[in-house]
Structure formats: structure tokens, C-alpha cells
Scaffold this motif. Structure first.
Motif, short mmCIF file in Angstrom:
data_model
loop_
_atom_site.label_atom_id
_atom_site.label_comp_id
_atom_site.label_asym_id
_atom_site.label_seq_id
_atom_site.Cartn_x
_atom_site.Cartn_y
_atom_site.Cartn_z
N ARG A 1 40.75 37.11 36.40
CA ARG A 1 42.36 36.91 36.53
C ARG A 1 43.20 37.66 35.33
O ARG A 1 44.25 37.68 35.18
CB ARG A 1 42.65 35.79 37.17
N MET A 2 42.25 37.27 33.74
CA MET A 2 42.94 37.92 32.76
C MET A 2 43.39 39.31 32.70
O MET A 2 42.87 40.21 33.62
CB MET A 2 42.11 37.50 31.68
N PRO A 3 44.51 39.43 32.07
CA PRO A 3 44.72 40.97 31.87
C PRO A 3 43.65 41.74 31.08
O PRO A 3 43.02 41.24 30.37
CB PRO A 3 46.08 41.08 30.99
N LYS A 4 43.42 43.22 31.52
CA LYS A 4 42.27 43.91 30.97
C LYS A 4 42.63 44.06 29.54
O LYS A 4 43.63 44.48 29.03
CB LYS A 4 42.29 45.40 31.75
N GLY A 5 41.70 44.08 28.83
CA GLY A 5 41.42 44.14 27.53
C GLY A 5 40.33 43.52 26.80
O GLY A 5 39.06 43.27 27.24
N ARG B 1 39.05 39.82 27.56
CA ARG B 1 38.44 39.83 28.84
C ARG B 1 37.10 40.20 28.77
O ARG B 1 36.32 39.55 29.44
CB ARG B 1 39.32 40.43 29.86
#
Length: 482
Positions: free
Chosen positions: A58-62, A65
């Protein structure tokens, strides 16, 4: 980026006693594949039970993560490296039949299947049933299943298999002068018999065949408007509206007859496995009964499917060669064939009959005609020249709605197959291919000036093509609107 690669397939001369050994080794490979796939699936299921996994998803892509996901994969052993370690013991156990590198390659194939589920391209893994494992390959041509050029034969852990290559086969002799990356054993069932082939994975570009007549002009444009069963081709020298995989209608009809026969036999043999409405009774866990006639029909269907697939691939290769003879600057719309293959989500009722409209869309046509395969073949052939298939931005260009004379967009129903101009009527697919050919280099808009210059020549060629189609002694192409 890897070096350019191509594949050449040649038959093997296999004695009966050697066939038994090959079948045994293919079955060992199947068992290793299923074991690796089962282990990877088990580890993945444990990983997704961890709440930290879903937090990371659920974390933003980066970078953060990716680091967290990599830590979880390392913790639970859901990596290609971990599966290679897992298969080492099996490779040692079966070392007389399967080499260590071949066992690692099988493990990597299992991990690739697992990755499809991990990254949302599949819902579940599929294990390989008995007799359905058809290939084994090495990582290099130095150990295990390898080619010996001096004797023109394959050697594989005590088994010697001569490669059947004709002396006058100029293409094969030229190809084998390139570096062999690795070799693949391939099994096919042809007319009810097992046949074995070797696939050479070679470095470089394939030798040009004598009958190939590719264009030498990288700037000669070809516009393609591809549909589910037809292809409109527009170039400076030719305008064509063609049926994809033409000539397969008879084989496809025979295939459908065999499929219906197989379904009737399956239902007659297993009446308790079906509900009253004809659907499968999933609560019944009894074993499926297969009669001898059922197995015979299944073999006939498999043979017919093989013939259809071979003819379709041959037809696509011939069409791709013809397209590349017109020009090497090939442009096509980006198409979501997977979306067209899926059933419609919305439930609609017909106003005339009051019945529910069917949700089926183009799945059968896409499976039979394989338009995506044709584009892949064209792209692969262009790669040999250091080029690639140019895919225009469909949402921005809107070739099916644009009119270059007025420079306006007119939304049209799918049933409207003709565009009306002062000079005359133009078939919709051919006009779209004409506009695609005349896109700018940014692939996002139509070059109106270029379209105006080439219009008269295109219209003359278009009229010739329509007359050709009218004179065909067969059912007209449905998309032409005649």
C-alpha cells in the motif's frame, strides 16, 4: 541489454530405446518443475500472511517500498537465487539424467511462473500434468545437452542424437556458423507420434533467405490498421485490406466440431459431475472418467490444434515478410487485445427481443487470428535491422475519427464502415491505415500536409483494392461493408 538472438529448429534422429530415455528425462524435469513451483507457492503464501507485506504494497512506489519488499522476499526465500539453492539437492539426485545447470534452468522457469502471480499478471500457478512437459534446455552449449559440430550431433549424458540436416540446407549451415548460446530439447506430438527436435539459440542475426525481398529504405512508410480478424495496409506502393491467417476457416470449423464432440463424450461419461442446468457440479469430488473414445477424440483435437497453429504462424510470417518488402518504417495503433478478449462487464437487455445481450466480445476471433502475434513477428524482424515497430498514441491520434481535409474529429459508430468525401467513398479501415502512415515523428498527431500530398495516389490504389475484393470468389470480408 543482451546480445541479439534468434532460434533455429532442426529434427533429431531418435531410436526407440533413446525415446524411452528422453521420456524419462522429460518426466524428471516435470517433477522438478512441479516441486519448485510448489515450494515457491508455499513460501509466497507464508509471505503474504505477514502484515508488513500488505503495508509495503500500500506504500507509494519508490525506493523505500522496494527495499521493504526485497527484505520480505529475502526473509521468506521468494527469490530466484533461493529457488536455485532449493533445487541443488534434486540436481544432485538426478545427475545421471538431468545436469545441475538444467535443473537450475527448470527452477528459474518455475520462478517465472510464480512472478506472474506476484506481479498481478496471473491469479494462480498451474502445475504440469503427466505427459505435458515438452522442453528442457541448458544455460550454455558446454555441458549437458550440447551440440558437437564435428559430428553434427547432440550429446546428452551418454545419449547421442544425430541432427537431421540436409546438405543443401544453406540457411542451417550458415546459421550454425554463429555462436550457439545454448540448446533446447523440444518434443512435439505429430500425427499421434512423438517427434523430437533441437532448438539452437544462436547469437546474432539470422541469415537472409534467398526468397526474402525486404525493403532497403528505412524511410519508406507502411501504415497498419489491425483489427480482430483483418488488416488494412497502406504504403506508397500498395493499399490492401487482408484477412488475417487467411485459409484457416475449414480447419477452424473441424476444430469446433471436435470440441463439441469432446464435450458430449465428457458429459456422457460423467453425468454426476454436472448440475441440471448443464454447469459443472463443483461439490462432486469424484474422479473424472475418460473413455477410450474420449481419449481418441482428444488426440484428434490436439493434432488439429497443432495444424491450425502451424498454418497460422506460417501465414503471419509470410504476411510480415510482405509488409517489410513495402517499407521498414512500419506504424500501427496501440491496441489492448487483452481488453478486447475479455467479456463485457455491463449487462444489457435487447430492446427488440427483451433478452439479455451476450457478453462475449472478440475472444474467439483473437484466438483464431492472433493479431498480436503478427505484430510481434513484424517487430522481431525489424529488430534485425536495428529498428522497431512504431506504435502511435491511439488516444491522441484518433485515426478512426479524424478527417484530414477538415482537420476535425467525428465520432462514428463501429457499424459505419465508409467515410464520405467529395472524391468518393473510402473504406474506414484503409483510411485509418492511410492516416497512421501519415503521422508525425512524435507519433501523437497527423501530418496533414503529408496526407494531402499522398491523398490522390492513395485514393487510386484504394479504388483498385475495392475492385479486387469485389471480384473475390469467396465470402466478402465482413469489415468492408459491401
Amino acid at each position: 541489454m543482451g546480445t541479439p538472438t534468434y532460434v533455429m529448429t532442426l529434427p533429431l534422429k531418435v531410436e526407440t530405446w533413446q525415446e524411452h530415455i528422453l521420456e524419462k528425462r522429460l518426466n524428471i524435469g516435470r517433477n522438478i518443475y512441479n516441486a519448485c513451483l510448489g515450494e515457491a507457492w508455499r513460501r509466497y503464501k507464508y509471505m503474504i500472511r505477514n502484515p508488513r507485506y500488505w503495508e509495503s504494497v500500500r506504500m507509494p512506489k519508490g525506493k523505500e517500498r522496494n527495499q521493504l519488499l526485497n527484505q520480505l522476499k529475502e526473509q521468506y526465500g521468494v527469490r530466484k537465487f533461493d529457488l536455485n539453492m532449493y533445487v541443488q539437492e534434486m540436481g544432485h539426485k538426478f545427475k545421471r539424467n538431468i545436469g545441475s545447470q538444467m535443473a537450475q534452468n527448470i527452477a528459474e522457469r518455475a520462478f517465472q511462473a510464480m512472478e506472474k502471480v506476484m506481479y498481478g499478471n496471473g491469479k494462480k500457478v498451474h502445475f504440469c500434468s503427466v505427459g505435458q512437459f515438452f522442453s528442457l534446455e541448458e544455460k550454455t552449449n558446454k555441458t549437458g545437452f550440447r551440440y558437437i559440430p564435428e559430428n553434427k550431433r547432440m550429446e546428452w549424458l551418454g545419449v547421442i542424437l544425430p541432427v537431421m540436416m540436409k546438405d543443401q540446407d544453406e540457411y542451417a549451415h550458415l546459421a550454425l556458423q554463429d555462436k550457439i548460446k545454448y540448446c533446447r530439447l523440444l518434443k512435439k506430438q505429430i500425427r499421434g507420434k512423438n517427434r523430437y527436435f533441437v532448438q539452437f539459440v544462436l547469437e546474432g542475426f539470422p541469415p537472409r533467405k534467398r526468397n526474402q525481398n525486404y525493403s532497403k529504405d528505412e524511410n519508406a512508410r507502411v501504415g497498419l490498421d489491425i483489427g480482430t480478424s483483418t488488416l488494412a495496409v497502406t504504403s506508397e506502393n500498395e493499399v490492401k485490406l487482408l484477412e488475417l491467417a487467411e485459409g484457416l476457416a475449414v480447419e477452424e470449423r473441424k476444430k469446433r466440431i471436435l470440441q463439441r464432440k469432446l464435450d458430449r463424450q465428457r458429459r456422457a461419461n460423467n453425468p454426476n459431475k454436472y448440475n441440471d442446468d448443464g454447469t459443472i457440479n463443483r461439490s462432486n469430488r469424484e474422479k473424472w472418467i475418460q473413455s477410450e473414445n474420449y481419449r481418441k477424440t482428444r488426440k484428434e483435437l490436439a493434432e488439429m490444434s497443432r495444424k491450425v497453429a502451424d498454418k497460422r504462424k506460417q501465414a503471419h510470417n509470410q504476411l510480415a515478410n510482405h509488409i517489410l518488402s513495402l517499407g521498414l518504417d512500419v506504424r500501427v495503433e496501440t491496441m489492448n487485445f487483452k481488453g478486447l478478449q475479455a467479456k463485457a462487464k455491463k449487462t444489457e437487455v435487447s430492446e427488440k427481443t427483451g433478452r439479455f445481450k451476450r457478453k462475449k466480445r472478440f475472444g474467439k476471433s483473437l484466438a483464431n487470428r492472433a493479431p498480436s502475434m503478427l505484430l510481434s513477428i513484424i517487430d522481431n524482424k525489424l529488430n534485425y535491422f536495428g529498428l522497431s515497430l512504431k506504435r502511435i498514441d491511439t488516444a491522441k491520434v484518433k485515426a478512426s475519427q479524424f478527417e484530414h481535409f477538415t482537420q476535425t474529429y467525428v465520432k462514428k459508430k463501429l457499424s459505419k464502415r465508409w467515410n464520405h468525401f467529395e472524391q468518393g467513398d473510402v473504406q474506414r479501415d484503409l483510411y485509418s491505415a492511410f492516416l497512421i502512415m501519415n503521422t508525425k515523428d512524435n507519433l501523437c498527431e497527423i501530418d496533414v500536409e503529408r496526407a494531402n500530398k499522398t491523398w490522390n495516389h492513395f485514393f487510386d490504389k484504394h479504388q483498385q483494392e475495392i475492385e479486387r475484393i469485389k471480384q473475390l470468389n469467396k465470402k466478402q470480408l465482413s469489415s468492408i461493408g459491401l
